[in-house]
Motif scaffolding. Structure first.
Motif, mmCIF file in Angstrom:
data_model
loop_
_atom_site.group_PDB
_atom_site.id
_atom_site.type_symbol
_atom_site.label_atom_id
_atom_site.label_comp_id
_atom_site.label_asym_id
_atom_site.label_seq_id
_atom_site.Cartn_x
_atom_site.Cartn_y
_atom_site.Cartn_z
ATOM 1 N N GLY A 1 0.994 -11.689 -10.058
ATOM 2 C CA GLY A 1 2.233 -11.469 -9.306
ATOM 3 C C GLY A 1 3.316 -12.482 -9.595
ATOM 4 O O GLY A 1 3.913 -13.023 -8.650
ATOM 5 N N LEU B 1 11.067 -6.948 -6.447
ATOM 6 C CA LEU B 1 10.841 -6.740 -5.023
ATOM 7 C C LEU B 1 12.132 -6.917 -4.225
ATOM 8 O O LEU B 1 12.407 -6.149 -3.295
ATOM 9 N N VAL C 1 6.871 0.066 3.461
ATOM 10 C CA VAL C 1 5.473 -0.186 3.144
ATOM 11 C C VAL C 1 4.662 -0.104 4.427
ATOM 12 O O VAL C 1 5.082 -0.587 5.477
ATOM 13 N N TYR D 1 -2.597 -6.177 0.712
ATOM 14 C CA TYR D 1 -2.433 -7.572 0.307
ATOM 15 C C TYR D 1 -1.965 -7.665 -1.144
ATOM 16 O O TYR D 1 -2.470 -6.969 -2.028
ATOM 17 N N ALA D 2 -1.004 -8.539 -1.355
ATOM 18 C CA ALA D 2 -0.468 -8.786 -2.691
ATOM 19 C C ALA D 2 -0.490 -10.288 -2.951
ATOM 20 O O ALA D 2 -0.411 -11.092 -2.027
ATOM 21 N N ARG E 1 0.918 -13.639 -5.330
ATOM 22 C CA ARG E 1 2.117 -14.065 -6.042
ATOM 23 C C ARG E 1 1.960 -15.498 -6.543
ATOM 24 O O ARG E 1 1.200 -16.293 -5.988
ATOM 25 N N LEU F 1 1.790 -7.154 2.196
ATOM 26 C CA LEU F 1 3.085 -6.797 1.622
ATOM 27 C C LEU F 1 4.109 -6.472 2.706
ATOM 28 O O LEU F 1 5.295 -6.796 2.569
ATOM 29 N N HIS F 2 3.678 -5.858 3.806
ATOM 30 C CA HIS F 2 4.640 -5.537 4.862
ATOM 31 C C HIS F 2 5.214 -6.806 5.490
ATOM 32 O O HIS F 2 6.363 -6.823 5.939
ATOM 33 N N VAL G 1 5.724 -9.652 3.806
ATOM 34 C CA VAL G 1 6.686 -10.156 2.822
ATOM 35 C C VAL G 1 7.981 -9.360 2.913
ATOM 36 O O VAL G 1 9.088 -9.923 2.953
ATOM 37 N N VAL H 1 5.660 2.448 -1.917
ATOM 38 C CA VAL H 1 4.628 1.561 -2.430
ATOM 39 C C VAL H 1 4.003 2.170 -3.680
ATOM 40 O O VAL H 1 3.596 3.330 -3.676
ATOM 41 N N ARG I 1 1.655 0.218 -5.485
ATOM 42 C CA ARG I 1 0.464 -0.570 -5.768
ATOM 43 C C ARG I 1 -0.785 0.183 -5.325
ATOM 44 O O ARG I 1 -0.816 0.776 -4.258
ATOM 45 N N SER J 1 -5.551 -3.879 -3.394
ATOM 46 C CA SER J 1 -5.302 -4.796 -2.286
ATOM 47 C C SER J 1 -6.417 -5.825 -2.315
ATOM 48 O O SER J 1 -7.576 -5.512 -2.061
#
Length: 289
Positions: free
Chosen positions: A163, A172, A182, A189-190, A192, A229-230, A232, A251, A253, A256
């Motif tokens: 990420g 993003l 999202v 989960y993402a 980075r 992600l939500h 973020v 979304v 992706r 997760s």
């Protein structure tokens, strides 16, 4: 200290992360070479080497003499299986051939890989000991390339980044400005890591090896906070003053998972941007590092 006594490094595929690494180590008196097709894009601190990873013959401008370290951080320009194989497997094999042609044996090779080698998708915590059973061609090719590095006869470590974001990597932010939606349940989960921290981790591994620290064969490069992600998106909406939502959830992706950086931190590395908040705040403030 003469130039010849500085530790020497070759960065193959010296793009964004490689250039950041080059600048960081040049500031610490490393002699840094960077290979890419278009050398005009290299920072001034990096000694230019023009080369094509598809060529068997060593580039003419490849340095002569001892080469202490090599970092392979190429990026695929063609996003299909053939393109990935050319960039990561064949390109690395050609680079190893160039070392042989020059009679060079670096003290360590760092191969920049990806967390895409993991197939876990239900929010599990992942570390370097977790099964890497890629289900995509990109992950499978990366696993193959990792083995080329680890079986090269040169002490090697693979660094699985995940990420990467930073200046110029703002997908993003663009999506959030357009009302990116999202789902929050189940949380997606993402993971980075800021581009400057990618370089910082690679620099830390090289400096550790130079100091005589025994490195592991694999490290995960990720920040301290694999947030949902939500969460973020919600934070970015507040920072950007976005109130509208797009009509559809966008979304894209499929996975997760939560990646742990415990092994890298145990080595003494700490990310400059420990979570998305610090990293994106710096981008929004216009900082380039």
């Amino acid at each position: 200290m003469s130039k010849s006594t500085f530790p020497s490094l070759m960065i193959v595929g010296c793009g964004d992360v490689g250039s950041r690494l080059g600048r960081q180590l040049a500031a610490r008196d490393w002699r840094v070479h960077g290979l890419r097709r278009h050398i005009a894009a290299l920072p001034l601190e990096v000694l230019p080497v023009a080369g094509d990873l598809g060529q068997l013959e060593c580039p003419d401008s490849w340095p002569i003499g001892p080469l202490d370290y090599l970092v392979y951080c190429a990026a695929a320009t063609q996003h299909d299986e053939a393109g990935y194989r050319a960039a990561y497997v064949e390109g690395l094999r050609n680079t190893l051939g160039w070392l042989q042609q020059r009679g060079q044996t670096p003290k360590r090779l760092l191969f920049v890989s990806s967390s895409g080698v993991y197939a876990q998708k239900d929010g599990e915590w992942i570390d370097e000991t977790s099964p890497a059973e890629a289900q995509s061609y990109s992950g499978s090719v990366m696993l193959e390339a990792e083995q080329v590095a680890l079986q090269s006869g040169i002490p090697a470590s693979v660094v699985r980044l995940t990420g990467i974001y930073g200046p110029g990597r703002e997908w993003l932010l663009k999506q959030v400005r357009e009302g990116y939606r999202v789902a929050s349940e189940p949380p997606l989960y993402a993971n980075r890591i800021h581009a400057e921290d990618c370089a910082g981790l690679l620099a830390h591994l090289l400096e550790s090896d130079r100091s005589g620290v025994a490195l592991e064969a694999c490290y995960l490069g990720v920040d301290n906070d694999p947030a949902a992600l939500h969460e973020v998106v919600g934070w970015l909406r507040e920072q950007l003053g976005v109130s509208q939502w797009s009509e559809e959830q966008t979304v894209r992706r499929a996975g997760s998972k939560r990646c742990s950086n415990a092994r890298a931190r145990a080595l003494g590395w700490e990310p400059r941007y420990p979570s998305f908040r610090e990293g994106y705040a710096a981008i929004l403030a216009g900082k380039q590092d």
